[in-house]
Write a protein that holds these residues in place. Structure first.
Motif, PDB file in Angstrom:
ATOM      1  N   LEU A 115      46.583  16.587 -58.701  1.00 54.61           N
ATOM      2  CA  LEU A 115      46.800  17.193 -60.002  1.00 54.61           C
ATOM      3  C   LEU A 115      45.995  18.463 -60.159  1.00 54.61           C
ATOM      4  N   GLU A 116      44.847  18.459 -59.534  1.00 58.73           N
ATOM      5  CA  GLU A 116      43.989  19.627 -59.690  1.00 58.73           C
ATOM      6  C   GLU A 116      44.548  20.795 -58.892  1.00 58.73           C
ATOM      7  N   GLN A 117      44.990  20.468 -57.682  1.00 60.95           N
ATOM      8  CA  GLN A 117      45.507  21.521 -56.803  1.00 60.95           C
ATOM      9  C   GLN A 117      46.980  21.259 -56.544  1.00 60.95           C
ATOM     10  N   PRO A 118      47.821  21.911 -57.254  1.00 60.87           N
ATOM     11  CA  PRO A 118      49.242  21.622 -57.072  1.00 60.87           C
ATOM     12  C   PRO A 118      49.759  21.943 -55.668  1.00 60.87           C
ATOM     13  N   GLU A 119      49.056  22.788 -54.963  1.00 56.89           N
ATOM     14  CA  GLU A 119      49.562  23.152 -53.633  1.00 56.89           C
ATOM     15  C   GLU A 119      49.119  22.156 -52.571  1.00 56.89           C
ATOM     16  N   TRP A 120      48.185  21.291 -52.919  1.00 56.94           N
ATOM     17  CA  TRP A 120      47.747  20.309 -51.953  1.00 56.94           C
ATOM     18  C   TRP A 120      48.850  19.305 -51.746  1.00 56.94           C
ATOM     19  N   HIS A 121      49.044  18.898 -50.534  1.00 60.09           N
ATOM     20  CA  HIS A 121      50.036  17.881 -50.282  1.00 60.09           C
ATOM     21  C   HIS A 121      49.566  16.990 -49.159  1.00 60.09           C
TER      22      HIS A 121
END
Lengths: 453, 554
Positions: free
Chosen positions: A79-85
């Motif tokens: 949620l904090e880093q939308p680009e993290w996957h």
């Protein structure tokens, strides 16, 4: 009460985040995050690779996993880093279940045929395997403080329970249970006692201490179908065991003997019990006939029925498996003062028991079969839905029925509360919406969302 | 001679026939002839009788009749009718006397016989009626017997039927039980069979699983992997640690710590609960004892067990209490003691209540008067108690009033003394005070000058004595000044007060009977500046009024 707009949902997988700030609602192959507090209703939208079967928030509300069983994939979003996957592929091992560990950094995947449980770590590259997990109703349970995992296992036709320390996945205790076919295990909220119960063919409840010692065994009767549902009281004082004979037996935490049993007869004759019956408020035409057809589902209200009252019963088919008899749903209120139960052959009624006086307090009878009921995590307030377009709320002060606004019929099939207890998520087959309950200071930041059509 | 005429009397046809049977026989048994004669005699006199009587003896057969009669009578034991024969073959003369005697005898006998006959007839009647009655009774009883026999038969029949039914039901029950047992056995055998089958299938399934697992692992599927953008830090920010023996031991330690904490917490809860319950029990015990003891004011020598135990319990109680406060733990013996004493008290209370109940029921049975008496007794007792209480309260109020007065006095004195000392040092303020003093001493009823009123109060004679002493002292001690007199009086007063103050203790013996701490209080009050002068001196005013006239002040 304010209702938000309606969003698309699949598989009734709406979940609140543990901190109550967000609500996840997976679409067909996309994940929708809705904020419950800010003005922006749709926070983020993630797209997943396949149809989502399971969604779960991590304990610190930072991550959310989406499991796609058909593809054997788990996708994790931050949620904090939308680009993290993050993507976990089980490949040919398949996937039947997936869940977070309490620290929010490990994911436990149960492979197909319950061959093994793989513990994937988001912090390190390590992977752990746990063999022989048992395929049962509730085989994995984490203690409330997140320290321990209890796992049901089966080897050589015997049931075992393993207790792991969640911090390093070390096996703490491994012991066998004296059950025919272990159906479920659950930690007590204080984390010191583990309740294990047998299959419905045999009534047996076993209580184990954290260090694996058998504390007590409880068996109410033989031969008939046994336990259907089990619930711990939040104070760990009581263990409520609901069985197929339509009774709930309360065990106390000191002696593990039965304190009392609550029967669910269809005829209520105790004058101290308040019986609320849902009745339709049908609008009357000029000639005194009800206006027909009503433009939308009729409003309803609760009426207090005078005792003695007889409730609608359902006669189940005796020759089928999993008959609709017995106490199928049990829930304690957060202060342990009340116990809400549903007897499956009186499907329209919810029974509320007073745990201080150990007797029946209130019976709520709906017009349709009760689909689900949930207690508000903060106070003794019960939300009930019965498949209609209304949601019902009960508290010791009274009860009310609220119509869900909307153009079509919003059939409320299930509901859930966030931990803050100030809102409700109502789930229908393909949609969900948020319902904001008035807080004490009346501050309702989402007045804009009163988008009723 | 023996020809009897048949008498055509309708009722006696049969008897006359009987008689005619015996006509030719002269040798008859006396009794039958007698009875015949009796029967004949019962015939009512009618015309036929006369002819009947004359039929026996006529003019012709007198001699024969006489001889016949003589024969008959002698056979009956009567004396002969003939006179004694003087010789043979002479005609015997009829003895008239004998004849008359015989006649009389016969009449007497006749009368007796008649009476007897009457009696017999009445008896006969009685017997006949008795017989009738008995016969009717008999018939009734026979009927009753019949009906009861029939009833019995009916009941027996019913009993038999019910027993039959009972047996049938027993049989059915047995059958059902057997069936249940059989079914249970079947279920058990099927369960074992299914378990066996299930185990077999499960083993097969496990084998398959193992095989599958092997295949899966062997395949070395590169696809089973985790793809992550970057590894995330741990939630608590710490680094991961290796699994070692130490960590194992640490985990064990933590587990046991958690368990122990939980147990300790629960034990604390249970202890507090126990303490509360014990408190409640103690309270209950005290209340029960207080309930029981005021009624048991009778002497302990009474044979009444409950009284004895009640009072002994009261005596026991302080000891027990102290013991229990010392041993305020869940000691086995202490617990037992407490519960035993509670049980004892409860039994006493129960028996007492039962006694009261009995009394009440007796009262209800015995009627109104007794009710009055008993209730009056109760009332009297209660009123006595209340009167005692009232007296006690009154005494307490009196003593408290006295104490309050004294306090006030002391405070006033103290303030006055203080003023005195101040006056002695600073003569500027004297004049105003002198005026005040004077007016006070002159015995004016000026209520404003309250400061000095405190002095003479209860012991006027003392004051006068003191004053005499004072003046002599004064002449020596104080320096001469225009205001010496006033000074003198003032110091006198001060000395008075001081003397009085000094003299207070012995007088306090009287009120001290009530409150032992009064002396100390007064002493302490005397040193304090009097703040309550205004209010207290009001009460002292009434006392001083009387004393002022007696006051022989200089």
């Amino acid at each position: 009460m304010n209702f938000s707009e309606v969003f698309k949902l699949s598989n009734q997988l709406c979940k609140f985040s543990p901190d109550g700030k967000y609500l996840s609602g997976p679409g067909v192959s996309a994940l929708l995050i809705v904020s419950t507090t800010t003005h922006v209703p749709i926070l983020q939208l993630y797209s997943c690779l396949d149809q989502i079967q399971h969604v779960e928030w991590s304990a610190d509300s930072l991550f959310i996993l989406c499991a796609m069983y058909k593809r054997g994939l788990v996708q994790v979003w931050s949620l904090e880093q939308p680009e993290w996957h993050c993507r976990i592929d089980e490949g040919s091992a398949g996937l039947v279940a997936s869940c977070w560990s309490p620290d929010g950094r490990h994911i436990l995947n149960t492979t197909e045929f319950h061959l093994r449980i793989t513990v994937w770590s988001l912090c390190t590259k390590s992977v752990s395997y746990i063999k022989y997990p048992k395929a049962c109703q509730q085989g994995i349970t984490f203690s409330r403080d997140g320290r321990y995992l209890a796992l049901a296992e089966r080897r050589d036709c015997k049931d075992y329970v393993s207790i792991f320390v969640c911090s390093d996945w070390q096996l703490l205790r491994h012991f066998d249970t004296d059950t025919q076919d272990l159906a479920g295990i659950e930690w007590a909220p204080n984390g010191c006692v583990l309740a294990a119960w047998d299959t419905c063919l045999e009534y047996k409840v076993l209580l184990y201490s954290l260090d694996g010692r058998l504390l007590a065994t409880y068996c109410a009767y033989e031969w008939s179908l046994g336990i259907k549902s089990v619930a711990w009281s939040p104070s760990s004082q009581f263990l409520a065991v609901g069985s197929y004979d339509g009774k709930v037996r309360i065990l106390n935490h000191v002696t593990w003997k039965m304190l009392t049993e609550f029967g669910h007869p269809a005829a209520i004759s105790d004058p101290r019990v308040v019986v609320y019956k849902e009745a339709e408020k049908s609008p009357r035409g000029a000639l005194g006939r009800p206006a027909c057809p009503p433009p939308r589902a009729a409003e309803s209200k609760y009426e207090i029925a005078a005792v003695p009252v007889s409730l609608q019963t359902l006669k189940p088919a005796a020759d089928r498996a999993n008959p609709k008899i017995g106490v199928g749903a049990l829930a304690f209120s957060p202060d342990s003062y009340f116990l809400a139960t549903r007897n499956d052959n009186v499907p329209n009624a919810v029974w509320v028991w007073d745990m201080q006086k150990l007797r029946l307090f209130v019976v709520l009878e709906q017009l349709g079969p009760v689909r689900s009921f949930q207690w508000d995590p903060q106070q003794p307030r019960l939300a009930i839905c019965s498949g209609g377009s209304k949601v019902y709320l009960w508290s010791p002060a009274g009860c009310m029925s609220v119509q869900v606004p909307g153009e079509g019929d919003f059939q409320v099939l299930s509901l859930c509360w966030p931990v803050t207890g100030d809102a409700l998520a109502l789930l229908s087959k393909d949609h969900f919406c948020l319902c904001f309950l008035e807080t004490e200071d009346g501050a309702d930041a989402l007045g804009q969302l009163g988008d009723h059509t | 001679m023996g020809d009897w005429m048949t008498v055509t009397d309708p009722g006696l046809c049969s008897e006359s026939k009987n008689i005619s049977q015996y006509t030719s026989e002269t040798k008859m048994s006396p009794s039958s002839l007698y009875s015949q004669q009796v029967l004949c005699s019962s015939i009512p006199l009618s015309k036929n009788v006369h002819s009947f009587f004359s039929a026996f003896c006529t003019e012709e057969n007198i001699e024969q009749s006489i001889s016949y009669l003589d024969q008959e009578l002698t056979t009956f034991g009567f004396p002969s009718l003939y006179e004694e024969s003087k010789g043979k073959e002479t005609k015997r003369e009829l003895n008239i006397v004998a004849v008359l005697n015989c006649m009389n005898e016969l009449l007497v006998r006749q009368r007796k016989n008649l009476l007897a006959q009457e009696n017999v007839e009445t008896q006969n009647l009685k017997l006949g009626s008795d017989m009738d009655h008995l016969q009717s009774c008999y018939a009734k009883l026979k009927e009753q017997l019949e009906t009861s026999r029939r009833e019995m038969i009916g009941l027996q029949e019913r009993d038999r039927q019910l027993q039959c039914k009972n047996r049938n039901l027993h049989q059915l029950l047995k059958n059902e039980k057997d069936e249940v047992q059989k079914l249970q056995n079947i279920i058990a055998s099927r369960a074992t069979q299914y378990n066996h089958d299930m185990k077999r299938k499960e083993r097969e399934y496990n084998k398959l699983k193992e095989r599958l697992h092997q295949l899966v692992m062997n395949k070395k599927d590169k696809k089973i992997a985790m793809e992550v953008l970057n590894y995330v830090g741990r939630a608590d920010g710490k680094r991961g640690s290796w699994r070692t023996g130490k960590s194992e031991a640490r985990n064990e330690d933590e587990m046991y710590k958690i368990l122990l904490n939980d147990y300790e917490y629960r034990q604390k809860q249970i202890l507090t609960e126990n303490a509360e319950l014990k408190k409640v029990l103690q309270q209950m015990k005290k209340e029960m004892i207080s309930l029981l003891s005021p009624q048991k004011q009778k002497p302990v020598e009474k044979a009444d067990d409950s009284t004895g135990t009640g009072i002994s319990d009261v005596e026991e109680d302080p000891g027990e209490l102290s013991r229990e406060s010392i041993w305020d733990l869940s000691c086995e013996t202490v617990r037992e003691q407490l519960t035993n004493s509670i049980r004892k008290q409860w039994r006493i209370l129960k028996s007492h209540v039962e006694k009261l109940d009995n009394q009440v029921s007796k009262v209800h049975l015995e009627g109104f008067n007794d009710e009055d008496v008993i209730s009056r007794q109760d009332h009297e007792e209660e009123t006595e108690k209340l009167e005692l209480e009232i007296q006690q309260c009154k005494e307490m109020i009196k003593t408290q009033q006295q104490l309050l007065q004294r306090k006030a006095f002391e405070e006033e004195r103290a303030s006055w003394l203080k003023q005195q000392f101040l006056n002695m040092t600073t003569f500027d303020h004297q004049n105003s005070e002198n005026v005040r003093l004077f007016s006070a001493f002159s015995g004016s009823s000026d209520r404003d000058n309250l400061t000095v009123h405190s002095r003479p109060r209860q012991k006027p004679y003392r004051v006068s004595n003191g004053s005499l002493v004072c003046t002599s002292k004064l002449t020596k001690s104080l320096p001469a000044s225009p205001t010496t007199d006033f000074c003198q009086t003032r110091s006198c007063v001060s000395e008075h007060s001081s003397i009085n103050v000094l003299n207070m203790p012995p007088e306090e013996t009287r009120p001290n009977q009530v409150g032992g701490e009064c002396a100390n209080q007064k002493w302490s009050v005397a040193s304090r500046p009097g703040s309550q002068e205004g209010c207290c001196s009001e009460c002292s005013w009434t006392s001083t009024n009387s004393h002022v006239e007696k006051d022989g002040l200089p």
